[in-house]
Design an enzyme around this catalytic site. Structure first.
Site, PDB file in Angstrom:
ATOM      1  N   HIS A  29      11.404 107.469   3.672  1.00  0.00           N
ATOM      2  CA  HIS A  29      10.139 106.878   3.858  1.00  0.00           C
ATOM      3  C   HIS A  29       9.101 108.174   4.116  1.00  0.00           C
ATOM      4  O   HIS A  29       9.609 109.038   4.751  1.00  0.00           O
ATOM      5  CB  HIS A  29       9.913 106.099   5.335  1.00  0.00           C
ATOM      6  CG  HIS A  29      11.034 104.993   5.160  1.00  0.00           C
ATOM      7  ND1 HIS A  29      11.012 104.166   4.118  1.00  0.00           N
ATOM      8  CD2 HIS A  29      12.069 104.628   6.021  1.00  0.00           C
ATOM      9  CE1 HIS A  29      11.897 103.001   4.468  1.00  0.00           C
ATOM     10  NE2 HIS A  29      12.625 103.636   5.168  1.00  0.00           N
ATOM     11  N   GLU A  44      11.633 104.715  11.890  1.00  0.00           N
ATOM     12  CA  GLU A  44      12.515 103.502  12.247  1.00  0.00           C
ATOM     13  C   GLU A  44      13.478 104.043  13.083  1.00  0.00           C
ATOM     14  O   GLU A  44      14.077 105.286  12.920  1.00  0.00           O
ATOM     15  CB  GLU A  44      12.836 102.709  10.885  1.00  0.00           C
ATOM     16  CG  GLU A  44      13.856 103.572  10.119  1.00  0.00           C
ATOM     17  CD  GLU A  44      14.159 102.893   8.663  1.00  0.00           C
ATOM     18  OE1 GLU A  44      15.617 102.706   8.485  1.00  0.00           O
ATOM     19  OE2 GLU A  44      13.353 102.203   8.103  1.00  0.00           O
ATOM     20  N   HIS A  92      18.433 108.174   3.827  1.00  0.00           N
ATOM     21  CA  HIS A  92      19.207 107.509   4.597  1.00  0.00           C
ATOM     22  C   HIS A  92      19.891 106.206   3.900  1.00  0.00           C
ATOM     23  O   HIS A  92      19.250 105.899   2.788  1.00  0.00           O
ATOM     24  CB  HIS A  92      18.590 106.882   5.962  1.00  0.00           C
ATOM     25  CG  HIS A  92      17.374 106.177   5.963  1.00  0.00           C
ATOM     26  ND1 HIS A  92      16.255 106.644   5.612  1.00  0.00           N
ATOM     27  CD2 HIS A  92      17.395 104.952   5.929  1.00  0.00           C
ATOM     28  CE1 HIS A  92      15.483 105.820   5.358  1.00  0.00           C
ATOM     29  NE2 HIS A  92      16.193 104.582   5.564  1.00  0.00           N
ATOM     30  N   ARG A 115      13.209 104.233  -2.993  1.00  0.00           N
ATOM     31  CA  ARG A 115      14.585 103.986  -3.195  1.00  0.00           C
ATOM     32  C   ARG A 115      14.981 105.315  -4.201  1.00  0.00           C
ATOM     33  O   ARG A 115      14.188 105.328  -5.140  1.00  0.00           O
ATOM     34  CB  ARG A 115      15.263 102.787  -3.737  1.00  0.00           C
ATOM     35  CG  ARG A 115      15.216 101.562  -3.064  1.00  0.00           C
ATOM     36  CD  ARG A 115      15.889 100.152  -3.680  1.00  0.00           C
ATOM     37  NE  ARG A 115      14.743  99.805  -4.646  1.00  0.00           N
ATOM     38  CZ  ARG A 115      13.909  98.869  -4.179  1.00  0.00           C
ATOM     39  NH1 ARG A 115      13.584  98.518  -3.055  1.00  0.00           N
ATOM     40  NH2 ARG A 115      13.017  98.360  -5.187  1.00  0.00           N
TER      41      ARG A 115
END
Length: 268
Positions: A60, A77, A135, A155
């Protein structure tokens, strides 16, 4: 008030959920989202995730990168591991620093899994995922995720599943290096602790009524309450485990019947 609960089917999800979610579902449930009613905008999003296969390798952008692309902010996050099978792992960062060319080639030929640093996890692990961190969440894990509420995921690799990849966008924002373990902590099950106290959100585990640490963020106007054990009263409404409550003030939260809860607050 209580946020609306949405069950999201995923190919990597689980057919059997904890009792707090009504046990078995018809499809594989990968995520349980908590959403506001129409017309209300949230700064944060809380999710439960349940995995039976590895999730995609992704990344991200940070605030600056996201705003250049027209988004209001980036996406940070964090995960609190609730349960994990003995061999469960998460992918965080790379084993060593590599070039963008090498990472892209590895993703295209299906060898990127060998570059990622797969780390074992267990219940009680708290993992902060800064923007730019490559991640992936492995199989056999149940966790709570708290994130900035924005739909911006790139992705890199998806194990051959028929979904779009975003290699060039991902490489433009990814940190091509190992994960910094200062962002990983073990949370004591029986203590109230601060998990995050800096922008963009504060996050706290509160056990019983021991909530003194919450006063550090009393200026926030968005509080989300996720009971893990027991129940919490939020603006006069009972919120139980498997649910999520929201309120504008810390004083709206009554922890009299709390067993253990996660409490997140958005920070300007």
């Amino acid at each position: 008030m209580k946020l609306n609960r949405k069950f999201v089917a995923k190919p990597w999800g689980q057919p059997l959920l904890p009792d707090i979610f009504g046990d078995r579902t018809e499809d594989k449930t990968g995520e349980v989202w908590f959403e506001a009613p129409k017309g209300i905008s949230l700064q944060l999003m809380v999710k439960y995730l349940f995995t039976s296969e590895r999730l995609s390798v992704q990344v991200h952008p940070n605030d600056r990168q996201a705003r250049r692309l027209g988004f209001p902010h980036g996406k940070e996050e964090c995960w609190l591991i609730l349960d994990a099978e003995p061999d469960a792992v998460v992918g965080l960062g790379l084993k060593k620093t590599v070039s963008a060319t090498k990472l892209k080639a590895a993703a295209m030929v299906g060898e990127i899994e060998q570059l990622i640093d797969w780390k074992p996890v267990k219940a009680g692990d708290f993992i902060y995922v800064p923007p730019g961190t490559i991640h992936a969440i492995g199989a056999g894990i149940s966790l709570v995720e708290i994130q900035q509420n924005v739909d911006i995921t790139y992705r890199i690799y998806d194990y051959g599943r028929p979904r779009e990849l975003h290699l060039d966008d991902a490489l433009a924002v990814a940190k091509l290096k190992p994960y910094e373990m200062k962002y990983w902590t073990e949370v004591p099950a029986d203590q109230s602790v601060s998990l995050s106290t800096s922008r963009p959100f504060g996050l706290f585990q509160i056990v019983g009524t021991n909530d003194e640490i919450l006063s550090q963020q009393s200026g926030s106007k968005e509080w989300q309450v996720v009971p893990l054990e027991g129940e919490v009263e939020v603006r006069g409404e009972i919120v139980k485990a498997g649910q999520c409550g929201i309120c504008p003030r810390l004083s709206d939260i009554d922890l009299t019947k709390n067993g253990k809860s996660l409490i997140a607050c958005a920070m300007a």
